[in-house]
Motif scaffolding. Structure first.
Motif, PDB file in Angstrom:
ATOM      1  N   PRO A  52      98.577  48.388  71.071  1.00  0.00           N
ATOM      2  CA  PRO A  52      99.714  47.478  71.227  1.00  0.00           C
ATOM      3  C   PRO A  52      99.536  46.597  72.465  1.00  0.00           C
ATOM      4  CG  PRO A  52     100.314  49.660  71.996  1.00  0.00           C
ATOM      5  CD  PRO A  52      98.920  49.773  71.435  1.00  0.00           C
TER       6      PRO A  52
ATOM      7  N   TRP B 277      99.745  56.067  63.622  1.00  0.00           N
ATOM      8  CA  TRP B 277      98.879  55.717  64.753  1.00  0.00           C
ATOM      9  C   TRP B 277      98.394  57.004  65.393  1.00  0.00           C
ATOM     10  CZ3 TRP B 277      98.407  56.394  70.027  1.00  0.00           C
ATOM     11  CH2 TRP B 277      97.569  55.500  70.698  1.00  0.00           C
TER      12      TRP B 277
ATOM     13  N   LEU C 281      99.757  44.977  66.089  1.00  0.00           N
ATOM     14  CA  LEU C 281      98.825  45.511  67.074  1.00  0.00           C
ATOM     15  C   LEU C 281      97.690  44.517  67.318  1.00  0.00           C
ATOM     16  CD1 LEU C 281      98.615  49.289  66.096  1.00  0.00           C
ATOM     17  CD2 LEU C 281     100.259  48.124  67.571  1.00  0.00           C
TER      18      LEU C 281
ATOM     19  N   MET D  19     104.647  54.681  62.773  1.00  0.00           N
ATOM     20  CA  MET D  19     105.088  53.416  63.340  1.00  0.00           C
ATOM     21  C   MET D  19     105.898  52.640  62.319  1.00  0.00           C
ATOM     22  SD  MET D  19     102.046  51.771  65.689  1.00  0.00           S
ATOM     23  CE  MET D  19     101.863  52.288  67.390  1.00  0.00           C
ATOM     24  N   ARG D  20     106.729  51.769  62.835  1.00  0.00           N
ATOM     25  CA  ARG D  20     107.504  50.920  61.942  1.00  0.00           C
ATOM     26  C   ARG D  20     106.594  49.967  61.195  1.00  0.00           C
ATOM     27  NH1 ARG D  20     113.158  49.424  63.925  1.00  0.00           N
ATOM     28  NH2 ARG D  20     112.562  47.455  62.979  1.00  0.00           N
TER      29      ARG D  20
ATOM     30  N   ARG E 201     109.504  39.187  65.634  1.00  0.00           N
ATOM     31  CA  ARG E 201     108.685  40.288  65.178  1.00  0.00           C
ATOM     32  C   ARG E 201     108.262  41.142  66.373  1.00  0.00           C
ATOM     33  NH1 ARG E 201     102.715  37.775  63.848  1.00  0.00           N
ATOM     34  NH2 ARG E 201     102.336  36.851  65.890  1.00  0.00           N
ATOM     35  N   ARG E 202     107.906  42.383  66.089  1.00  0.00           N
ATOM     36  CA  ARG E 202     107.505  43.309  67.147  1.00  0.00           C
ATOM     37  C   ARG E 202     106.027  43.069  67.445  1.00  0.00           C
ATOM     38  NH1 ARG E 202     111.016  47.724  67.567  1.00  0.00           N
ATOM     39  NH2 ARG E 202     109.299  49.053  68.305  1.00  0.00           N
ATOM     40  N   THR E 203     105.734  42.525  68.598  1.00  0.00           N
ATOM     41  CA  THR E 203     104.365  42.193  68.949  1.00  0.00           C
ATOM     42  C   THR E 203     103.666  43.302  69.698  1.00  0.00           C
ATOM     43  OG1 THR E 203     105.107  41.155  71.006  1.00  0.00           O
ATOM     44  CG2 THR E 203     104.912  39.754  69.040  1.00  0.00           C
TER      45      THR E 203
ATOM     46  N   ASP F 184     107.884  56.427  70.923  1.00  0.00           N
ATOM     47  CA  ASP F 184     106.855  55.441  71.261  1.00  0.00           C
ATOM     48  C   ASP F 184     105.537  56.204  71.344  1.00  0.00           C
ATOM     49  OD1 ASP F 184     105.270  53.439  72.178  1.00  0.00           O
ATOM     50  OD2 ASP F 184     106.569  52.849  73.842  1.00  0.00           O
TER      51      ASP F 184
ATOM     52  N   ASP G 265     106.936  46.875  60.709  1.00  0.00           N
ATOM     53  CA  ASP G 265     106.932  45.492  61.193  1.00  0.00           C
ATOM     54  C   ASP G 265     106.169  45.352  62.501  1.00  0.00           C
ATOM     55  OD1 ASP G 265     108.659  46.907  62.750  1.00  0.00           O
ATOM     56  OD2 ASP G 265     110.283  45.431  62.727  1.00  0.00           O
ATOM     57  N   ARG G 266     105.341  46.335  62.845  1.00  0.00           N
ATOM     58  CA  ARG G 266     104.603  46.276  64.103  1.00  0.00           C
ATOM     59  C   ARG G 266     103.421  45.322  64.008  1.00  0.00           C
ATOM     60  NH1 ARG G 266     105.531  50.419  67.836  1.00  0.00           N
ATOM     61  NH2 ARG G 266     104.095  49.204  69.125  1.00  0.00           N
TER      62      ARG G 266
END
Length: 485
Positions: free
Chosen positions: A286, A328, A229, A223-224, A482-484, A204, A226-227
């Protein structure tokens, strides 16, 4: 011990001898046997395939019984050895800063049922593109990276993860202690650029930057794809009531419509990857929630701003179709030159994989069938000390190439080629180990006697999700959101 870079540059043998003497002082029990075991690893012909065969190497003057006894009952002053590693001259990046890379590597022990503290380690590429968890001991290793194309790194710390440890928290604590040692050793001064920490997608990155915000470091990580930001909160218009917003619009990695115009855009021609284009968007963060690793955070969650870099290359050396890499960076207001240095530093992070391969395939790090994790830690530090000696002997080694190998300049030798010549360099360096005393082996177990005290069996530990009250018993059928954050 105080190792000066100028002294080592003038007389490399002096630097090698000084480290060998300090390493010997770190061995507080079974020192002679442990020291000669490291020399056997460095002087063996070919890769280390078995621990007991190291007792047959000429540089190891003791029997195989003393070898196993040293690993089982020996003792290493790890704190002093860590300080010694921090004082050895370290490689620098192109702009003169220290670049530290952290990664996890696993010592797999699937059949060691009598070994405690084993954890299910994720392995990649075993079977038919399957990610199979295998019991073992995971280690967090931190190395200093070089600039340019090289398979050399400088391992500075290794820490085994115990059951229940969080990788991000352990790595942050490990990195903090290492940076403090580097500052104490004079490797970083107030006028120097900040230390760059490079990690992969398993960490992370914003949390790591938050935990290390009081140190002179910057964090760069992948970072993945599917992130999601958030941008900085817009300015509050006069006369508007209610709570001011803390987050701006979304920046969805998978939706180009949300990217807008990048703050910096560069195009670089490379030999391995062809045309490399990088685009950077400043001040993205994030959206954190009180869950997972942030459950213990009291009050309002922090807004951790950074720079997002999207790297796209033309082709890969393997011939596979390249995918964009999302990075990032904990800094802001980066220039075009700075962005280029960042993504190039991230590509150098993969040099740590060469170090792991050398540990396992050449130096025999995972070959011994060690039962206790304490002995595994002891053997791990011996391997780190052996690799450090190879790095110090790098400017001294000759190219002992095989008939089918191409000649290599002395300054371009790989660690494996430096190891081939270490046997000829060892007599010129300090060897503080004493000559073994004559003794007789113990009687051992009487013939025909049975083992009446079998070793206890230990279960394999599983790592649960942080902050969860119980483990998930079955796979959820709901679509994955989804990753928010």
């Amino acid at each position: 011990m105080s190792l000066s870079q100028d002294d080592v540059r003038e007389d490399p043998f002096a630097g090698l001898s000084r480290f060998r003497g300090e390493f010997y002082s770190c061995l507080t029990r079974r020192a002679d046997a442990l020291f000669e075991l490291v020399d056997a690893v460095l002087c063996a012909d070919g890769p280390v395939r078995s621990l007991v065969e190291l007792s047959l190497v000429g540089e190891h003057r003791r029997g195989h019984g003393g070898l196993y006894d040293a690993l089982s009952a020996g003792r290493v002053d790890v704190a002093r050895l860590r300080r010694a590693l921090a004082e050895v001259p370290l490689p620098r990046a192109a702009d003169g800063r220290l670049v530290l890379a952290a990664d996890l590597t696993c010592w797999l022990r699937p059949s060691a049922h009598t070994s405690p503290e084993r954890i299910l380690c994720h392995t990649y590429g075993r079977g038919k593109d399957q990610h199979i968890p295998v019991p073992g001991w995971p280690y967090s290793v931190i190395c200093a990276l070089e600039t340019g194309r090289s398979s050399w790194t400088a391992p500075l710390d290794a820490l085994r993860l115990a059951p229940g440890d969080d990788a991000a928290t352990v790595t942050a604590r490990q990195m903090r202690e290492l940076v403090e040692r580097l500052i104490t050793a004079g490797q970083w001064k107030d006028a120097d650029p900040e230390i760059l920490i490079v990690v992969d997608a398993g960490y992370d990155v914003p949390r790591l930057a938050f935990l290390l915000k009081d140190l002179p470091v910057q964090v760069l990580g992948r970072m993945r794809s599917d992130r999601v930001l958030r941008r900085a909160a817009p300015l509050r218009e006069p006369g508007v009531k209610g709570r001011p917003p803390r987050h701006g619009g979304e920046f969805v990695f998978g939706d180009p419509a949300t990217w807008n115009t990048p703050h910096v855009q560069t195009v670089t021609e490379t030999r391995l990857y062809g045309t490399a284009s990088a685009r950077a968007w400043d001040r993205l963060h994030p959206r954190l929630t009180h869950r997972s690793a942030w459950t213990s955070q009291l009050g309002a969650l922090p807004v951790i701003e950074g720079t997002v870099i999207r790297l796209q290359v033309e082709h890969l050396p393997s011939g596979a179709t390249p995918k964009p890499v999302w990075l990032w960076w904990s800094g802001t207001d980066g220039t075009a030159t700075r962005i280029d240095l960042l993504w190039q530093a991230f590509l150098r992070r993969f040099d740590i994989e060469h170090t792991f391969r050398l540990f396992k395939q050449t130096l025999g790090w995972t070959c011994p069938k060690i039962r206790t994790p304490e002995a595994a830690d002891r053997w791990t530090w011996l391997i780190v000390a052996a690799f450090t000696q190879l790095r110090l002997a790098r400017p001294l080694a000759a190219d002992l190439r095989r008939p089918w190998e191409k000649p290599t300049p002395s300054d371009k030798l790989t660690p494996a080629r430096v190891r081939r010549d270490f046997r000829h360099l060892r007599p010129k360096a300090a060897c503080p180990a004493e000559v073994p005393k004559s003794s007789r082996p113990g009687p051992g177990r009487p013939p025909g006697g049975k083992n009446t005290r079998p070793a206890p069996r230990h279960d394999v530990h599983t790592v649960g999700q942080p902050g969860s009250a119980k483990q998930r018993t079955k796979k959820s059928t709901t679509p994955r959101s989804r990753r928010t954050g």
